[in-house]
Structures are given as C-alpha cells and as structure tokens.
Design an enzyme around this catalytic site. Structure first.
Site, PDB file in Angstrom:
ATOM      1  N   LYS A   2      61.538  25.684  63.012  1.00 48.12           N
ATOM      2  CA  LYS A   2      61.929  24.561  63.873  1.00 48.12           C
ATOM      3  C   LYS A   2      62.479  23.490  62.956  1.00 48.12           C
ATOM      4  O   LYS A   2      61.744  22.877  62.181  1.00 48.12           O
ATOM      5  CB  LYS A   2      60.736  24.045  64.688  1.00 48.12           C
ATOM      6  CG  LYS A   2      61.120  22.872  65.613  1.00 48.12           C
ATOM      7  CD  LYS A   2      60.035  22.567  66.630  1.00 48.12           C
ATOM      8  CE  LYS A   2      60.437  21.391  67.526  1.00 48.12           C
ATOM      9  NZ  LYS A   2      59.488  21.131  68.614  1.00 48.12           N
ATOM     10  N   SER A  51      64.719  17.654  68.774  1.00 47.69           N
ATOM     11  CA  SER A  51      65.696  16.616  69.122  1.00 47.69           C
ATOM     12  C   SER A  51      65.514  15.375  68.255  1.00 47.69           C
ATOM     13  O   SER A  51      66.464  14.643  67.984  1.00 47.69           O
ATOM     14  CB  SER A  51      65.610  16.263  70.606  1.00 47.69           C
ATOM     15  OG  SER A  51      64.281  15.999  70.996  1.00 47.69           O
ATOM     16  N   GLY A  52      64.270  15.117  67.818  1.00 45.83           N
ATOM     17  CA  GLY A  52      64.026  14.094  66.808  1.00 45.83           C
ATOM     18  C   GLY A  52      64.459  12.682  67.144  1.00 45.83           C
ATOM     19  O   GLY A  52      64.853  11.928  66.263  1.00 45.83           O
ATOM     20  N   GLY A  53      64.434  12.316  68.414  1.00 45.93           N
ATOM     21  CA  GLY A  53      64.828  10.963  68.779  1.00 45.93           C
ATOM     22  C   GLY A  53      66.289  10.829  69.175  1.00 45.93           C
ATOM     23  O   GLY A  53      66.748   9.740  69.529  1.00 45.93           O
ATOM     24  N   GLU A 104      57.695  23.689  61.139  1.00 46.80           N
ATOM     25  CA  GLU A 104      58.528  22.538  61.491  1.00 46.80           C
ATOM     26  C   GLU A 104      58.469  21.469  60.393  1.00 46.80           C
ATOM     27  O   GLU A 104      57.586  20.607  60.409  1.00 46.80           O
ATOM     28  CB  GLU A 104      58.081  21.931  62.821  1.00 46.80           C
ATOM     29  CG  GLU A 104      58.926  20.728  63.239  1.00 46.80           C
ATOM     30  CD  GLU A 104      58.424  20.040  64.504  1.00 46.80           C
ATOM     31  OE1 GLU A 104      59.061  19.057  64.925  1.00 46.80           O
ATOM     32  OE2 GLU A 104      57.405  20.486  65.058  1.00 46.80           O
ATOM     33  N   ARG A 111      61.210  15.415  74.216  1.00 50.87           N
ATOM     34  CA  ARG A 111      61.757  14.302  75.000  1.00 50.87           C
ATOM     35  C   ARG A 111      63.099  14.654  75.642  1.00 50.87           C
ATOM     36  O   ARG A 111      63.374  14.264  76.776  1.00 50.87           O
ATOM     37  CB  ARG A 111      61.905  13.069  74.113  1.00 50.87           C
ATOM     38  CG  ARG A 111      60.648  12.233  74.000  1.00 50.87           C
ATOM     39  CD  ARG A 111      60.787  11.120  72.992  1.00 50.87           C
ATOM     40  NE  ARG A 111      60.886  11.621  71.633  1.00 50.87           N
ATOM     41  CZ  ARG A 111      60.903  10.861  70.547  1.00 50.87           C
ATOM     42  NH1 ARG A 111      60.839   9.551  70.664  1.00 50.87           N
ATOM     43  NH2 ARG A 111      60.981  11.391  69.344  1.00 50.87           N
ATOM     44  N   ARG A 151      54.178   7.755  76.509  1.00 52.92           N
ATOM     45  CA  ARG A 151      55.188   8.180  77.487  1.00 52.92           C
ATOM     46  C   ARG A 151      54.791   7.717  78.888  1.00 52.92           C
ATOM     47  O   ARG A 151      55.626   7.224  79.647  1.00 52.92           O
ATOM     48  CB  ARG A 151      55.327   9.708  77.458  1.00 52.92           C
ATOM     49  CG  ARG A 151      55.564  10.308  76.073  1.00 52.92           C
ATOM     50  CD  ARG A 151      57.026  10.337  75.693  1.00 52.92           C
ATOM     51  NE  ARG A 151      57.178  10.736  74.299  1.00 52.92           N
ATOM     52  CZ  ARG A 151      57.256  11.979  73.864  1.00 52.92           C
ATOM     53  NH1 ARG A 151      57.199  12.972  74.714  1.00 52.92           N
ATOM     54  NH2 ARG A 151      57.418  12.237  72.568  1.00 52.92           N
TER      55      ARG A 151
END
Length: 338
Positions: free
Chosen positions: A219, A261-263, A177, A292, A33
């Site tokens: 999650k 959000s997974g991308g 998750e 993100r 990042r």
C-alpha cells in the site's frame, strides 16, 4: 496456509478493476470524522455506519476487500448477521488493521515509529479465526528539516517486515503501508527521493525476514508535492514520477500495489490512479485502498438522517467504488475534466 493460498488471496485483492475500501479508523480517528458532521461517537453509531458501507448493493463489483478495525471485525448487522458473513456473500475479502499506531521515535525528534509487534502472533491467530484473510500495518514517514533520518526509515522498515513475516506464518496476506506524509512545503522531487529510499529499505527488510513477496501487497503513497509547496505538480507529473519510483524499487513478483489517498481530494486520488494506468506497461496491477476518498461524501449524506439516508449514502459509496474501479483500468470517464 501455503504460499499458493496466500498468493491466491493477494491476487484476488488486486483483481482487475477492483480495489480495497479502508474503514479501519480507530475509535479516536472516527470521532474526528463524526464530530465534523455532528454524529455522536458511540459504538452503535459506529456499527450502523460500517453496516451502511458494507451492505452497499453491488459493492463487490468494484471492491475486492475491506480493511476493518478490531471492533468492526466483531460486529454484526442490525439483523444479527456478522459483518464477515455479509462481506463473504458480497465477494469482499475481510482485512484487519493490526498496528497500534505511531509513537515518538526515541532519539529522533519529529519522527515516529509504529508499535504493535508485542503479542501480534496471538492477535493474528484470533483474527484469522474471526474471518480475516489479510492484515494492514501503517508506518509514517514525515518530511521536514533533516528528516526523515536513516534511523527512522530503517526502524519502520524492520517493523513492517517483522509484521509481514508473522502475518504469513498465520495465513494472512500482509499489506505493508509505508506512508510518506504529504504535509510540508517540499517539492515533488524531494518526495520522490524520500519515497525511493523508503521503498528500497522496505524491500530489503522484507527479504531479510524471509517474507514471500508473492503473498504480499504494497500500500503505497503517491509521489506528490507537499501540501504547502507553492508549485503543485499536475496529474501527469504525479503519475510519471510515481511510476518511475515504483519501477526502480518494487520487485515485479509482487502481486499488486494499492494506493492510499493520503489527504488528496476524492477527485485527485482518482485522477492520479487513472493517469498511471493509462500510461500502462506495468509489471503489477495498480489499484486503490482509499479511506476518506471513498467515504467522505457518503458520510455527509448519511449524517443528515442516519435511517432515511442509508440508500442515498450507499449510492455515493457505489459511485466512488465504480469511479476508482474504472481508474484502476485507466478508463475513468472523468479524466478529461480533472
């Protein structure tokens, strides 16, 4: 800690109109990042970045908790105040990522298992002493030719359940998750079938390990088309498929579900959450646990001038928290434009 106390913490994590900010990137992940915006990946920059996020004014209005990395849980602000104290004052519950990331699953090409159970009991004791009140463990399920296998699903479900039992033993709410990865050309129906199988396996394993669901948070990944699928499901399709899958697999006693959000793009992640809550009539609160999708815009602003742009970056963090908090109520004003 009693089950009543665990349940109280779990319910606070999914309080009405609030969600979780995930800032638990490992040192290698945060490097990616930082590299993308030209920031050197050193401890002081990581500390300063997390301080910017956690000291955002009124963060607790829409954020109930934050998932931290081991390093972050131990850090302090520039004036010497422990991050945990800053969070408590803001009404944000400290959480901690405890898994040791994914590794190839022997005998199952293309599949992975999350490791980290060895020594976990002692680590959880320390994390509780340092102020954490919930933990997170991420399993990864890939979709591809002849995968996921039953072996992969069952192995990861068992690990999630063992982790969850250890968390509750030490007074921490487990966030489980099982992420079904978006990468691939599969359609939304394939994602539905895999997600359904994963969740059925997970809750079976939690039951077998005597995990108390009223003190547990899920999650979940949304039921979406693969990134490379030529036909992308729209917002309503994703919302309807995700809810149908959850209703058929997740016990109503669970205090709540937060989504990764997974991308997905920032806006899509918010739009999907909002659409599900607009449908309503749900047995559990649905909220967010975004990484993100909560940070990316703020990181770009902060990177331009790490001292002068703190306030501007924090305004963006708050705006993303507010939008997702409204989406958790089915009241996001951007729904008509999405």
């Amino acid at each position: 800690m009693s089950i009543e106390q665990l349940a109280e913490t779990a319910q606070a994590m999914v309080a009405r109109g609030k969600g979780i900010i995930a800032i638990d990137e490992s040192t290698s992940t945060i490097k990616k990042r930082f590299d993308s915006v030209g920031i050197e990946n050193i401890e002081e920059n990581r500390r300063a970045y997390r301080e910017m996020l956690l000291t955002t004014p009124k963060l607790g209005d829409h954020v109930s908790g934050a998932i931290l990395f081991d390093e972050t849980l131990r850090q302090k602000t520039a004036d010497g105040t422990p991050f945990v104290e800053v969070m408590k004052k803001a009404g944000v519950i400290p959480g901690i990522k405890v898994d040791k990331s994914t590794h190839p699953l022997a005998g199952c090409p293309g599949e992975v298992i999350t490791e980290g159970l060895d020594g976990l009991r002692d680590r959880l004791k320390e994390y509780y002493r340092l102020g954490a009140r919930f933990a997170k463990w991420r399993a990864v399920i890939n979709i591809g030719d002849d995968i996921p296998s039953g072996t992969c699903i069952e192995a990861n479900s068992h690990a999630l359940a063992r982790y969850a039992a250890l968390c509750q033993e030490q007074g921490l709410v487990p966030m489980v998750e099982p992420e079904v990865i978006m990468d691939g050309s599969h359609d939304i129906q394939t994602c539905y079938e895999v997600t359904e199988a994963v969740l059925r396996s997970l809750f079976g394993a939690l039951y077998e390990q005597n995990v108390m669901l009223e003190g547990t948070i899920l999650k979940a990944s949304m039921v979406v088309s693969g990134k490379d699928c030529p036909e992308q499901a729209d917002v309503e399709e994703v919302a309807e498929a995700t809810l149908m899958c959850l209703k058929s697999t997740v016990p109503a006693i669970l205090p709540g579900i937060v989504f990764l959000s997974g991308g997905q793009s920032d806006e899509k992640a918010t739009a999907h959450l909002d659409a599900m809550n607009r449908i309503g009539n749900l047995p559990w609160p649905l909220s967010f646990s975004y990484g993100r999708a909560m940070q990316s815009a703020a990181l770009r602003i902060w990177a331009q001038d790490m001292k002068a742009n703190v306030a501007r970056a924090q305004e963006t963090v708050y705006a993303r928290a507010r939008d997702n908090g409204l989406a958790a109520l089915g009241q996001w004003p951007g729904a008509d434009a999405a």
